[in-house]
Design a protein around this motif. Structure first.
Motif, short mmCIF file in Angstrom:
data_model
loop_
_atom_site.label_atom_id
_atom_site.label_comp_id
_atom_site.label_asym_id
_atom_site.label_seq_id
_atom_site.Cartn_x
_atom_site.Cartn_y
_atom_site.Cartn_z
N PRO A 95 0.78 -1.23 0.00
CA PRO A 95 0.00 0.00 0.00
C PRO A 95 0.82 1.29 0.00
O PRO A 95 0.28 2.35 -0.24
N THR A 96 2.14 1.21 0.25
CA THR A 96 2.88 2.46 0.45
C THR A 96 3.51 3.00 -0.83
O THR A 96 3.77 4.20 -0.95
N GLN A 111 6.52 2.47 -1.65
CA GLN A 111 7.89 2.88 -1.31
C GLN A 111 8.93 1.95 -1.92
O GLN A 111 9.65 1.24 -1.21
N ASN A 148 2.56 8.06 -5.82
CA ASN A 148 3.73 8.42 -5.02
C ASN A 148 3.35 9.63 -4.15
O ASN A 148 3.22 10.75 -4.64
N ARG A 149 3.16 9.37 -2.86
CA ARG A 149 2.67 10.45 -1.97
C ARG A 149 3.69 11.57 -1.83
O ARG A 149 3.33 12.73 -1.67
N GLU A 150 4.97 11.23 -1.86
CA GLU A 150 5.99 12.28 -1.71
C GLU A 150 5.82 13.33 -2.80
O GLU A 150 5.89 14.53 -2.54
N ALA A 163 -4.57 7.39 -1.89
CA ALA A 163 -4.21 7.29 -0.46
C ALA A 163 -4.53 8.62 0.23
O ALA A 163 -3.67 9.26 0.85
N GLU A 223 -3.32 10.35 3.41
CA GLU A 223 -1.94 10.81 3.56
C GLU A 223 -1.65 12.05 2.71
O GLU A 223 -0.49 12.43 2.56
N SER A 271 -8.50 5.05 -1.39
CA SER A 271 -7.55 4.57 -0.37
C SER A 271 -7.17 3.12 -0.58
O SER A 271 -7.83 2.38 -1.31
N THR A 272 -6.15 2.73 0.13
CA THR A 272 -5.74 1.32 0.09
C THR A 272 -6.52 0.50 1.11
O THR A 272 -6.50 -0.72 1.07
N LYS A 280 -5.51 0.68 4.10
CA LYS A 280 -4.46 0.47 5.11
C LYS A 280 -4.04 1.78 5.79
O LYS A 280 -3.24 1.76 6.72
N GLU A 281 -4.55 2.93 5.29
CA GLU A 281 -4.21 4.19 5.95
C GLU A 281 -5.12 4.40 7.16
O GLU A 281 -6.16 3.74 7.28
#
Ligand SMILES: O=C[C@H](O)COP(=O)(O)O
Length: 400
Positions: A212-213, A215, A241-243, A274, A277, A302-303, A305-306
């Motif tokens: 889910p991330t 990363q 990509n949340r970043e 997501a 976040e 969302s996943t 998982k947040e």
């Protein structure tokens, strides 16, 4: 925009090539006869297949009459458009993204208004709940998923309600299915096999891109999409990509999503934002636009998982982005709320939002999905209550 069709040059057929040479006619009569026989056989087979399909479609069409009322209509899920007919929907307009801004208070007011006055009337709830089943991406995303629990999920997707219940609601057994089953990439082959064994025409959706991330490197994220597609996934739920979103690097986010879209090939791409976040509603609106510009077929909240998953204010913001994108480009992008949607009441609220914000067109599985692992059980219980006047016990719901 890639909306225009390309005028392809049609190759010219030389007249001489259409003529049957006399000597060839005489020399190879058997071959010609065989060809004629083959064509006749093919025509006969095609006619048979067509007749079979018509009968099946007729049977399946009965489902819409089986549930009380006519609005919303229930049509079989396997009448979905083929994925190959989906046109790429890429455009880049980062100026639009950067200028966008969401009024938080207006969002709260609108949601309040929807919840207080526009809920679905009690006598329509059965048909809406039955219809919502067709929009569920029945999901298992657990570390201990294995062939047997995925097979069980497939069975539930193909036969979401017990026979007693489908009889009571006059829905013909096997005609009502969920929108998709959703699993991890490593379980896609199991899901395809499970559905094939059941003869169920339900797409397999796979989460991907380091769900889910997210990363991990872009290379690995793209390879994961390719792996899921190669194993038979017709829908890919990627995570953004949340970043890049949090640092407002919309151009780079767009580029990554375009790469992911390419990796999906003919499979649908659902972009998971997501939302929990992304910090604020404006970021969610902007990320929605970027995901649609890059060619997403669906945007997903969302996943699951947040800490914060699908909420109605967030859903409203995403629906407004879908509406704005449709007005600007003519393309209809679907919406998938996911994460924490567990009750019949929840699903009716989400359907009300879709209907009020985007219209009836968006209430089919082509444009609306609900990502959920436990929702179906509650819908089954509620439909049971409508049918029998009492809630079903766990043992009366064998697949629950
Ligand atoms: O995409 C689907 C979600 O992961 C499901 O979340 P849930 O387990 O809260 O229903």
């Amino acid at each position: 925009m890639d909306k225009k069709t390309t005028d392809e040059k049609v190759p010219r057929i030389r007249k001489s090539s259409l003529k049957v040479k006399e000597n060839e006619k005489n020399v190879k009569p058997n071959r010609e006869n065989k060809t004629r026989e083959r064509i006749a056989k093919e025509k006969k087979d095609a006619k048979k297949t067509e007749e079979k399909r018509n009968t099946e479609e007729k049977e399946k069409g009965k489902i819409s009459k089986a549930v009380r009322g006519t609005n919303p209509k229930i049509t079989p899920n396997n009448q979905k458009k083929s994925t190959s007919s989906i046109l790429p929907k890429k455009m880049s307009n980062l100026g639009w993204v950067n200028r966008s801004c969401v009024n938080d208070q207006a969002v709260k007011n609108r949601v309040q208004d929807l919840l207080s006055s526009r809920l679905i009337h009690a006598d329509q709830q059965v048909e809406w709940l039955a219809r919502s089943i067709q929009c569920i991406d029945l999901t298992t995303l657990a570390g201990d998923d294995c062939p047997s629990n995925v097979a069980r999920l497939c069975s539930k997707a193909a036969h979401p309600l017990s026979d007693d219940l489908t009889n009571a609601l006059q829905i013909k057994h096997g005609l009502l299915t969920t929108g998709a089953v959703c699993v991890y990439p490593a379980r896609v082959a199991d899901a395809c096999l499970g559905l094939e064994r059941l003869g169920a025409n339900i797409p397999v959706a796979s989460v991907a891109t380091g769900f889910p991330t997210g990363q991990t490197s872009l290379k690995i994220r793209l390879e994961e999409i390719e792996f899921a597609v190669a194993n038979g996934a017709k829908e890919i739920d990627i995570v953004i990509n949340r970043e890049l979103a949090l640092s407002q690097n919309w151009g780079e986010l767009y580029n990554e999503l375009v790469e992911m879209r390419k990796a999906c090939g003919e499979s649908h791409m659902k972009s998971i934002l997501a939302v929990g976040e992304l910090c604020n509603l404006t970021n969610i609106y902007k990320a929605s636009l970027v995901a649609m510009m890059a060619g997403s077929d669906f945007i997903k909240t969302s996943t699951g998982k947040e800490t914060v998953n699908a909420t109605l204010p967030i859903g409203l913001v995403m629906c407004r982005a879908i509406r704005a994108y449709n007005r600007k480009t003519g393309f209809k992008v679907g919406f998938k709320p996911a994460g924490g949607i567990r009750t019949s009441k929840d699903v009716l609220q989400w359907m009300t939002l879709m209907k009020e914000e985007l219209g009836d067109d968006y209430l089919t599985s082509d444009l609306f999905r609900i990502g959920a692992s436990a929702l179906l059980n509650d819908i089954e219980r509620n439909l049971g209550n409508h049918a029998t006047g009492g809630y079903l016990m766990a043992e009366e719901m064998p697949m629950a």
